[in-house]
Design a protein around this motif. Structure first.
Motif: not given
Length: 185
Positions: A72-88
Protein backbone atom coordinates in the motif's frame (compact mmCIF):
# COMPACT_ATOMS: atom_id res chain seq x y z
CA UNK A 1 12.37 23.86 -18.69
CA UNK A 2 14.90 21.03 -18.66
CA UNK A 3 13.47 17.57 -18.22
CA UNK A 4 15.30 14.51 -17.00
CA UNK A 5 14.29 10.88 -16.83
CA UNK A 6 15.28 7.49 -15.53
CA UNK A 7 14.18 3.95 -16.38
CA UNK A 8 13.94 1.48 -13.51
CA UNK A 9 12.92 -2.12 -12.97
CA UNK A 10 9.83 -3.11 -10.98
CA UNK A 11 8.37 -6.49 -10.09
CA UNK A 12 6.19 -6.28 -13.22
CA UNK A 13 8.59 -4.83 -15.78
CA UNK A 14 10.48 -1.64 -16.56
CA UNK A 15 8.95 1.75 -15.75
CA UNK A 16 10.17 5.27 -16.49
CA UNK A 17 9.86 8.56 -14.67
CA UNK A 18 10.46 12.08 -15.94
CA UNK A 19 10.93 15.17 -13.82
CA UNK A 20 11.63 18.88 -13.90
CA UNK A 21 11.97 21.58 -11.30
CA UNK A 22 8.23 21.40 -10.47
CA UNK A 23 8.10 17.67 -9.80
CA UNK A 24 7.19 14.54 -11.76
CA UNK A 25 6.25 15.45 -15.32
CA UNK A 26 5.80 12.00 -16.80
CA UNK A 27 5.49 8.42 -15.63
CA UNK A 28 5.33 5.32 -17.83
CA UNK A 29 3.87 2.15 -16.41
CA UNK A 30 5.89 -1.07 -16.66
CA UNK A 31 6.76 -2.38 -20.09
CA UNK A 32 8.55 -5.66 -20.91
CA UNK A 33 11.90 -3.98 -21.63
CA UNK A 34 13.84 -0.95 -20.43
CA UNK A 35 14.06 0.27 -24.02
CA UNK A 36 10.27 0.25 -24.44
CA UNK A 37 9.78 2.12 -21.16
CA UNK A 38 12.33 4.76 -22.13
CA UNK A 39 10.89 5.18 -25.62
CA UNK A 40 7.37 5.59 -24.21
CA UNK A 41 8.55 8.35 -21.89
CA UNK A 42 10.49 10.11 -24.64
CA UNK A 43 7.36 10.24 -26.82
CA UNK A 44 5.89 12.55 -24.16
CA UNK A 45 9.13 14.36 -23.24
CA UNK A 46 11.30 14.27 -26.38
CA UNK A 47 13.77 16.79 -24.93
CA UNK A 48 14.37 14.81 -21.73
CA UNK A 49 17.87 13.66 -20.90
CA UNK A 50 18.63 10.53 -18.95
CA UNK A 51 20.08 11.40 -15.54
CA UNK A 52 20.57 10.05 -12.06
CA UNK A 53 17.44 10.97 -10.11
CA UNK A 54 17.68 13.42 -7.23
CA UNK A 55 16.68 12.17 -3.75
CA UNK A 56 12.99 13.14 -4.14
CA UNK A 57 12.70 11.19 -7.39
CA UNK A 58 14.58 8.23 -5.86
CA UNK A 59 11.87 8.16 -3.22
CA UNK A 60 9.11 8.15 -5.86
CA UNK A 61 10.89 5.34 -7.72
CA UNK A 62 11.09 3.34 -4.48
CA UNK A 63 7.38 3.97 -3.85
CA UNK A 64 6.50 2.79 -7.36
CA UNK A 65 8.60 -0.37 -6.95
CA UNK A 66 6.85 -1.15 -3.66
CA UNK A 67 3.45 -0.47 -5.21
CA UNK A 68 4.07 -3.05 -7.95
CA UNK A 69 4.67 -5.69 -5.27
CA UNK A 70 1.27 -4.95 -3.76
CA UNK A 71 2.45 -2.76 -0.90
CA UNK A 72 0.00 0.00 0.00
CA UNK A 73 1.55 3.26 -1.21
CA UNK A 74 0.14 6.79 -1.14
CA UNK A 75 1.40 9.16 -3.85
CA UNK A 76 -0.71 12.14 -2.68
CA UNK A 77 2.30 14.17 -1.48
CA UNK A 78 4.39 13.59 -4.62
CA UNK A 79 4.82 16.91 -6.45
CA UNK A 80 3.68 16.79 -10.06
CA UNK A 81 4.00 19.26 -12.91
CA UNK A 82 1.41 18.32 -15.51
CA UNK A 83 2.16 21.25 -17.78
CA UNK A 84 -0.66 23.18 -19.39
CA UNK A 85 -4.03 21.46 -18.93
CA UNK A 86 -7.56 22.63 -19.56
CA UNK A 87 -9.67 23.43 -16.50
CA UNK A 88 -11.79 20.28 -16.80
CA UNK A 89 -8.79 17.94 -17.07
CA UNK A 90 -7.16 19.70 -14.10
CA UNK A 91 -10.29 19.12 -12.02
CA UNK A 92 -10.54 15.48 -13.16
CA UNK A 93 -6.90 14.83 -12.23
CA UNK A 94 -7.35 16.40 -8.79
CA UNK A 95 -10.47 14.33 -8.13
CA UNK A 96 -8.92 11.05 -9.27
CA UNK A 97 -5.71 11.75 -7.38
CA UNK A 98 -7.77 11.82 -4.17
CA UNK A 99 -9.00 8.23 -4.69
CA UNK A 100 -7.56 5.94 -2.04
CA UNK A 101 -5.81 2.58 -2.36
CA UNK A 102 -8.26 0.03 -3.78
CA UNK A 103 -11.03 2.63 -4.20
CA UNK A 104 -12.67 2.47 -7.61
CA UNK A 105 -15.13 4.74 -9.35
CA UNK A 106 -16.52 5.24 -12.85
CA UNK A 107 -16.01 7.86 -15.53
CA UNK A 108 -19.62 8.95 -15.02
CA UNK A 109 -19.24 9.22 -11.25
CA UNK A 110 -16.21 11.47 -11.69
CA UNK A 111 -18.20 13.68 -14.09
CA UNK A 112 -21.08 13.88 -11.58
CA UNK A 113 -18.70 14.69 -8.73
CA UNK A 114 -17.45 17.64 -10.78
CA UNK A 115 -21.02 18.81 -11.46
CA UNK A 116 -20.63 18.08 -15.15
CA UNK A 117 -23.32 16.79 -17.50
CA UNK A 118 -23.56 13.00 -18.01
CA UNK A 119 -21.94 13.24 -21.45
CA UNK A 120 -18.81 14.57 -19.69
CA UNK A 121 -18.01 10.95 -18.77
CA UNK A 122 -16.40 10.66 -22.21
CA UNK A 123 -14.18 13.69 -21.43
CA UNK A 124 -13.21 12.03 -18.13
CA UNK A 125 -12.14 8.99 -20.15
CA UNK A 126 -10.09 11.24 -22.44
CA UNK A 127 -8.41 12.80 -19.40
CA UNK A 128 -7.55 9.35 -18.08
CA UNK A 129 -6.13 8.30 -21.47
CA UNK A 130 -4.03 11.50 -21.53
CA UNK A 131 -2.87 11.21 -17.91
CA UNK A 132 0.86 12.07 -17.98
CA UNK A 133 1.55 10.46 -14.59
CA UNK A 134 -0.44 7.22 -14.26
CA UNK A 135 -0.04 5.53 -10.88
CA UNK A 136 0.61 8.92 -9.25
CA UNK A 137 -2.77 10.02 -10.61
CA UNK A 138 -4.36 6.56 -10.32
CA UNK A 139 -6.34 6.37 -13.56
CA UNK A 140 -6.42 2.58 -13.18
CA UNK A 141 -9.01 3.12 -10.42
CA UNK A 142 -11.54 4.60 -12.86
CA UNK A 143 -13.79 2.12 -14.63
CA UNK A 144 -16.47 2.24 -17.28
CA UNK A 145 -20.17 2.04 -16.46
CA UNK A 146 -21.59 -1.07 -14.74
CA UNK A 147 -18.18 -1.98 -13.33
CA UNK A 148 -16.68 -2.83 -16.73
CA UNK A 149 -12.93 -2.36 -16.72
CA UNK A 150 -12.81 0.10 -19.62
CA UNK A 151 -9.78 0.87 -21.73
CA UNK A 152 -6.21 1.38 -20.59
CA UNK A 153 -3.45 2.72 -22.81
CA UNK A 154 -0.53 1.31 -20.79
CA UNK A 155 1.48 -1.67 -22.01
CA UNK A 156 -0.75 -4.72 -21.66
CA UNK A 157 -3.95 -2.71 -22.05
CA UNK A 158 -6.87 -3.54 -19.80
CA UNK A 159 -5.12 -6.62 -18.44
CA UNK A 160 -2.55 -4.29 -16.84
CA UNK A 161 -5.41 -2.35 -15.26
CA UNK A 162 -6.81 -5.62 -13.88
CA UNK A 163 -3.40 -6.52 -12.45
CA UNK A 164 -2.97 -3.12 -10.80
CA UNK A 165 -6.43 -3.29 -9.22
CA UNK A 166 -5.73 -6.83 -8.02
CA UNK A 167 -2.50 -5.63 -6.38
CA UNK A 168 -4.67 -3.12 -4.50
CA UNK A 169 -6.98 -5.84 -3.24
CA UNK A 170 -9.87 -5.18 -5.60
CA UNK A 171 -11.53 -8.55 -6.05
CA UNK A 172 -9.88 -10.15 -9.06
CA UNK A 173 -13.03 -11.92 -10.26
CA UNK A 174 -14.91 -8.62 -10.45
CA UNK A 175 -12.32 -7.07 -12.72
CA UNK A 176 -11.16 -10.08 -14.73
CA UNK A 177 -14.63 -10.86 -16.01
CA UNK A 178 -14.91 -7.44 -17.61
CA UNK A 179 -11.37 -6.97 -18.95
CA UNK A 180 -10.92 -6.01 -22.59
CA UNK A 181 -7.76 -6.40 -24.57
CA UNK A 182 -5.95 -3.14 -25.23
CA UNK A 183 -3.00 -1.94 -27.17
CA UNK A 184 0.23 -0.94 -25.49
CA UNK A 185 1.28 2.47 -26.79
Amino acid sequence: MAHHYQVFETATGFAAIGWGTGGVTSFRLPAPTAREAGQALLRRLPDARRAEPPPGMCEVIDMACRCFTGERVDFAAVPVDLGPQGDFFTRVYAHVRALGWGEVTTYGAVARALDAAPEAARAVGQAMASNPVPLIIPCHRVRAANGRIGGFSAPGGSLSKVHMLTLEGVERASVEATAQMGFGF
